[in-house]
Each structure stands twice: as C-alpha cells, then as structure tokens.
Write an enzyme that holds these catalytic residues in place. Structure first.
Site, PDB file in Angstrom:
ATOM      1  N   CYS A  92       0.859  -1.189   0.000  1.00  0.00           N
ATOM      2  CA  CYS A  92       0.000   0.000   0.000  1.00  0.00           C
ATOM      3  C   CYS A  92       0.896   1.240   0.000  1.00  0.00           C
ATOM      4  CB  CYS A  92      -0.888  -0.028   1.236  1.00  0.00           C
ATOM      5  SG  CYS A  92      -1.833   1.492   1.481  1.00  0.00           S
ATOM      6  N   CYS A  95       0.244   3.206   3.618  1.00  0.00           N
ATOM      7  CA  CYS A  95       0.695   2.708   4.926  1.00  0.00           C
ATOM      8  C   CYS A  95       1.781   1.636   4.845  1.00  0.00           C
ATOM      9  CB  CYS A  95      -0.499   2.171   5.725  1.00  0.00           C
ATOM     10  SG  CYS A  95      -1.097   0.563   5.143  1.00  0.00           S
ATOM     11  N   CYS A 141      -7.346  -1.037   1.203  1.00  0.00           N
ATOM     12  CA  CYS A 141      -6.340  -1.571   2.115  1.00  0.00           C
ATOM     13  C   CYS A 141      -7.008  -1.796   3.473  1.00  0.00           C
ATOM     14  CB  CYS A 141      -5.192  -0.577   2.240  1.00  0.00           C
ATOM     15  SG  CYS A 141      -4.029  -0.999   3.553  1.00  0.00           S
ATOM     16  N   CYS A 144      -5.386   0.727   6.335  1.00  0.00           N
ATOM     17  CA  CYS A 144      -5.561   2.184   6.375  1.00  0.00           C
ATOM     18  C   CYS A 144      -6.770   2.671   5.581  1.00  0.00           C
ATOM     19  CB  CYS A 144      -4.293   2.885   5.885  1.00  0.00           C
ATOM     20  SG  CYS A 144      -4.066   2.826   4.106  1.00  0.00           S
ATOM     21  N   HIS A 147      -8.185   3.468  -0.991  1.00  0.00           N
ATOM     22  CA  HIS A 147      -8.839   2.845  -2.145  1.00  0.00           C
ATOM     23  C   HIS A 147      -7.764   2.253  -3.056  1.00  0.00           C
ATOM     24  CE1 HIS A 147     -11.605   2.302  -5.536  1.00  0.00           C
ATOM     25  NE2 HIS A 147     -10.681   2.876  -6.300  1.00  0.00           N
ATOM     26  N   CYS A 164      -8.239  -5.669  -9.997  1.00  0.00           N
ATOM     27  CA  CYS A 164      -7.840  -4.639 -10.963  1.00  0.00           C
ATOM     28  C   CYS A 164      -7.449  -3.411 -10.137  1.00  0.00           C
ATOM     29  CB  CYS A 164      -9.035  -4.366 -11.872  1.00  0.00           C
ATOM     30  SG  CYS A 164      -8.684  -3.232 -13.187  1.00  0.00           S
TER      31      CYS A 164
HETATM   32 ZN   LIG Z   1      -2.779   0.987   3.511  1.00  0.00          ZN
END
Ligand SMILES: [Zn+2]
Length: 187
Positions: A92, A95, A141, A144, A147, A164
């Site tokens: 991510c 985070c 995620c 956190c 998106h 995707c």
């Molecule tokens: Zn995250």
C-alpha cells in the site's frame, strides 16, 4: 501479424466484454463475488493506521492522493507498475501494508496492474460499490482504508478473481537478489 496497437485495442475490447458479462450476471441475480464486509475500515472507523490529510497531500503525488483518498482511477496504461514483471511485493502506497505478491500478477490487458489473489485474506477489504451506475466490488487496504481498485470474478485459475488495482495505490518492493547472485559486472 499483431502490432502493439492492435494488441492494446484487443485488450481493451476483451476488458469491455468482460465488464458487460459481469453486468449481465448481476442482472440475472447470479452469485457474484460478494462484498465480504459491511464497510471499509474508514467507514467503520476502525482502521489500524490513519493519516493526516495534509501530511498525505505532501507525501503522495496528486494521482496517488486522488486514487487512494478520493477513490479516483488512473487512466489505463499510464501507471508505472502496469508492466512491472520483476519478483517482489506490492505494498500500500499510504501505509506500506503488504497487499499482493508478484507471483499472482498477470496481464489482463486492461491497462491496470492485475492480480488473481491478495497476499492473505485479511490484506484487502471488499465492499459493494454502486457508483457510476454499476455494481462493483471495491477493494481497499484493510489497514488504512486506502482505495485500491476493484475485484471481478473473471480472473484466471486458481482463484478466478481479477483484482484490478491502480498503480498509483501501490508501492513495489523488488525482491533483492541473494548474496553471491549479483549480476557480474563484466557482463
Ligand atoms: Zn494501507
């Protein structure tokens, strides 16, 4: 003979055909990859990690902020990780949580990094997304609430799923070469 351009446009058509098929399966009320939770951690207010908006605006690029914090979508074939094929871990961008392994990445021809599985079943949260007149499953995620993109049920084996994911929501961490296996400099 396929040119790059014809391959790209064929990929787009295949991608469009798949989304039409999905729409149809929804209309027919078939069982589809359902949203697995009642909301994202942001909606439920239980994110393990949260960040100050202003700090994120400084740290992230405009497209990274738009995608992860405002559910934006990068233009297809523009993300720097779309063609990334090295071994490593996709994390991510907000985070740093581990989300997808390179082994599960495949070329879906849609212009966004695609994976057939998440790193473990708790890494990514799936929720129903009814925006833009479509019924889709949004992926965020789990740590956190950033998106990431959407997941569809037209992926390859073994899962049949196609995550995707916007390149802008990911940070790629290439696997470092093992000791003694560094490429020889004279070659
Ligand atoms: Zn995250």
């Amino acid at each position: 003979m396929f040119t790059l351009r014809s391959l790209v446009s064929a990929g787009r058509i295949a991608c469009y055909a798949r989304s039409r098929l999905l729409e149809k399966s929804w209309q027919q009320g078939q069982v589809y990859l359902g949203a697995s939770t009642f909301g994202t951690c942001k909606q439920l207010g239980n994110c393990k990690m949260s960040f100050d908006k202003e700090e994120l605006k400084k740290r992230l690029t405009p497209i990274q902020y738009e995608v992860t914090q405002e559910k934006g979508t990068e233009k297809p074939f523009t993300g720097e990780l779309n063609d990334e094929m090295r071994e490593g871990m996709y994390k991510c961008v907000v985070c740093g949580a581990q989300l997808f392994k390179s082994e599960t990445k495949f070329d879906a021809g849609c212009g966004w990094p695609s994976f057939y599985d998440q790193v473990d079943e708790a890494a990514v949260t799936m929720t129903e997304d009814n925006s833009y007149g479509m019924v889709r499953t949004e992926t965020t995620c789990a740590k956190c609430g950033a998106h990431l993109g959407h997941v569809f049920d037209d992926g390859p084996k073994p899962t049949g799923q196609r995550y995707c994911i916007n390149s802008a929501s990911l940070k790629f961490d290439p696997k470092s070469s093992k000791k003694g296996e560094e490429p020889k400099s004279e070659l």
